[in-house]
Design an enzyme around this catalytic site. Structure first.
Site, mmCIF file in Angstrom:
data_model
loop_
_atom_site.group_PDB
_atom_site.id
_atom_site.type_symbol
_atom_site.label_atom_id
_atom_site.label_comp_id
_atom_site.label_asym_id
_atom_site.label_seq_id
_atom_site.Cartn_x
_atom_site.Cartn_y
_atom_site.Cartn_z
ATOM 1 N N CYS A 44 42.785 45.058 34.184
ATOM 2 C CA CYS A 44 43.362 43.889 34.863
ATOM 3 C C CYS A 44 43.264 42.697 33.913
ATOM 4 C CB CYS A 44 42.555 43.625 36.129
ATOM 5 S SG CYS A 44 42.917 42.082 36.974
ATOM 6 N N THR A 46 41.922 39.927 34.406
ATOM 7 C CA THR A 46 40.571 39.341 34.433
ATOM 8 C C THR A 46 39.605 40.129 33.540
ATOM 9 O OG1 THR A 46 40.013 40.595 36.411
ATOM 10 C CG2 THR A 46 40.825 38.367 36.750
ATOM 11 N N HIS A 49 40.155 38.637 30.188
ATOM 12 C CA HIS A 49 39.469 37.331 30.125
ATOM 13 C C HIS A 49 37.976 37.534 29.885
ATOM 14 C CE1 HIS A 49 43.007 35.279 31.333
ATOM 15 N NE2 HIS A 49 42.958 35.564 32.611
ATOM 16 N N CYS A 107 33.225 34.178 58.747
ATOM 17 C CA CYS A 107 33.647 32.778 58.584
ATOM 18 C C CYS A 107 34.936 32.510 59.368
ATOM 19 C CB CYS A 107 33.833 32.460 57.101
ATOM 20 S SG CYS A 107 35.282 33.224 56.369
ATOM 21 N N CYS A 118 38.620 34.713 52.521
ATOM 22 C CA CYS A 118 37.265 34.484 53.049
ATOM 23 C C CYS A 118 36.539 33.373 52.289
ATOM 24 C CB CYS A 118 36.472 35.789 52.963
ATOM 25 S SG CYS A 118 34.721 35.564 53.284
ATOM 26 N N GLY A 271 49.723 33.839 39.050
ATOM 27 C CA GLY A 271 49.014 33.662 37.780
ATOM 28 C C GLY A 271 47.952 32.571 37.871
ATOM 29 N N LEU A 272 46.890 32.728 37.070
ATOM 30 C CA LEU A 272 45.767 31.779 37.098
ATOM 31 C C LEU A 272 45.734 30.963 35.813
ATOM 32 C CD1 LEU A 272 43.027 34.242 38.385
ATOM 33 C CD2 LEU A 272 44.193 32.480 39.723
HETATM 34 ZN ZN ZN Z 1 42.557 43.169 39.206
HETATM 35 ZN ZN ZN Z 2 34.597 35.307 55.581
#
Ligand code: ZN
Ligand code: ZN
Length: 351
Positions: A44, A46, A49, A107, A118, A271-272
């Site tokens: 992935c 990430t 990264h 939550c 979450c 995208g990040l």
């Molecule tokens: Zn991923």
């Molecule tokens: Zn939660």
């Protein structure tokens, strides 16, 4: 099944570029946990990264995980080999993939049908680039019998594109996908499936663009060689694209993505970016009447059910987007090739 004491794993040990292939303990299985024998893993963004240890990794790895050392990887498929006390969702022998976000269930967001967002989301205790991985029972998802382990390892990232596509109407419309790495390629597949008539793909990697063509894009645009905004406008009678998927995370590309979005169009942001983004809010958003969707992971478990049906029925094919397979001990080559933009989806396989 005989489960050994030790296993091989790809471990991030230091806050610097790289990772190591080490012998580590096979984790103990606690109540509500599932031990999986890993069959196939996927790389992935990430993971890249984290391997590079760039600004994003430095800022997010401690927040999202319990720090280093940590086994890398989260996308996988495998066979359940042991279940902890109280586990009901799966049993030994089941073939599974897994949701990688662990929502708290308590939550406000979890209680109002938005578990994917979450407030207290957690990740797996440890990563999955190993012979065995431990995951919470909640995350395990059985995969259809006709799906092989390699494609099963792609359910998690594919389901992100499914989640993004679920927000927008694409039938008979033009769709631009900005950044055609794996999530962008999956987004093209979804745009096609959902009836888009014109699909633009934009990327600085010619390799990615060739895969985009295979996935069904009609226009291949390389921003290094052309004005992408102009190309999209010219091909749409000056209107721009009705739907845009932004999967590049590059701030320059995101700015262009807003410019080529049609008035009253929908922007799906996946995208990040690792730096702040500058937009002209008046013309890019307000006067445009743009609708913006941020897509965080998968809609748990709605996106999974849709993926199982789309991939299990053969309605959508993604196996051709797997371009490379490497054994665990070749992980450096795998990650560096993906880093260079010279891959589609890359798999890492136990030896
Ligand atoms: Zn991923
Ligand atoms: Zn939660």
């Amino acid at each position: 099944m005989n489960i050994p004491k030790m296993m091989k794993a790809i471990v991030k040990t230091k806050e610097e570029r790289g990772a190591e292939y080490l012998e580590v303990l096979v984790p103990e299985v606690g109540p509500g946990e599932v031990l999986v024998k890993i069959k196939s893993c996927a790389v992935c963004g990430t993971d890249i990264h984290m391997y590079q240890w760039n600004a994003w990794a430095a800022a997010n790895v401690k927040k999202a995980y319990s720090g280093l050392p940590r086994i890398m990887g989260h996308e996988f498929s495998g066979e359940v080999v042991k279940v902890g006390e109280g586990v009901k969702k799966v049993k030994v022998g089941d073939r599974i993939a897994a949701e990688t976000h662990v929502p708290c269930g308590e939550c406000y967001l979890c209680r109002t049908g938005k578990q994917f967002n979450c407030q207290n989301v957690k990740r797996f205790k440890n990563g999955v680039y190993a012979e065995y991985a431990l995951i919470p029972e909640f995350c395990a998802e059985k995969i259809p019998d006709n799906i092989g382990y390699d494609v099963a390892a792609l359910f998690e990232p594919f389901s992100v594109a499914v989640h993004g596509a679920s927000y927008v109407r694409m039938v008979g419309d033009s769709v631009a996908v900005i950044g055609v790495g794996p999530i962008g390629l999956f987004s093209i597949k979804m745009a096609k499936t959902m009836g888009a008539t014109t699909i633009f793909a934009s990327d600085i990697s010619e390799y990615h663009l060739s895969l985009a063509e295979k996935a069904g894009a009609n226009y291949l645009l390389n921003p290094k060689e052309m004005d992408v905004v102009k190309e999209v406008r010219d091909a749409t009678d000056g209107l721009g694209a009705g739907v845009v998927f932004e999967t590049s995370g590059n701030v320059k590309a995101i700015k262009q993505a807003f410019e080529l979005l049609r008035k009253s169009g929908s922007m799906v942001m996946i995208g990040l970016p690792s730096e702040p983004l500058v937009l002209d809010a008046s013309s890019d958003i307000v006067w445009k009447g743009a609708t913006i969707y941020g897509v965080h992971g998968r809609d748990i478990f709605t996106s999974w059910e849709i993926s199982k049906n789309l991939l299990g029925s053969g309605k959508v094919e993604i196996e051709s987007l797997i371009t490379h397979r490497f054994k665990f001990n070749q992980f450096k080559k795998a990650l560096e090739l993906a880093e260079a933009g010279k891959t589609g989806k890359v798999l890492l396989l136990p030896e």
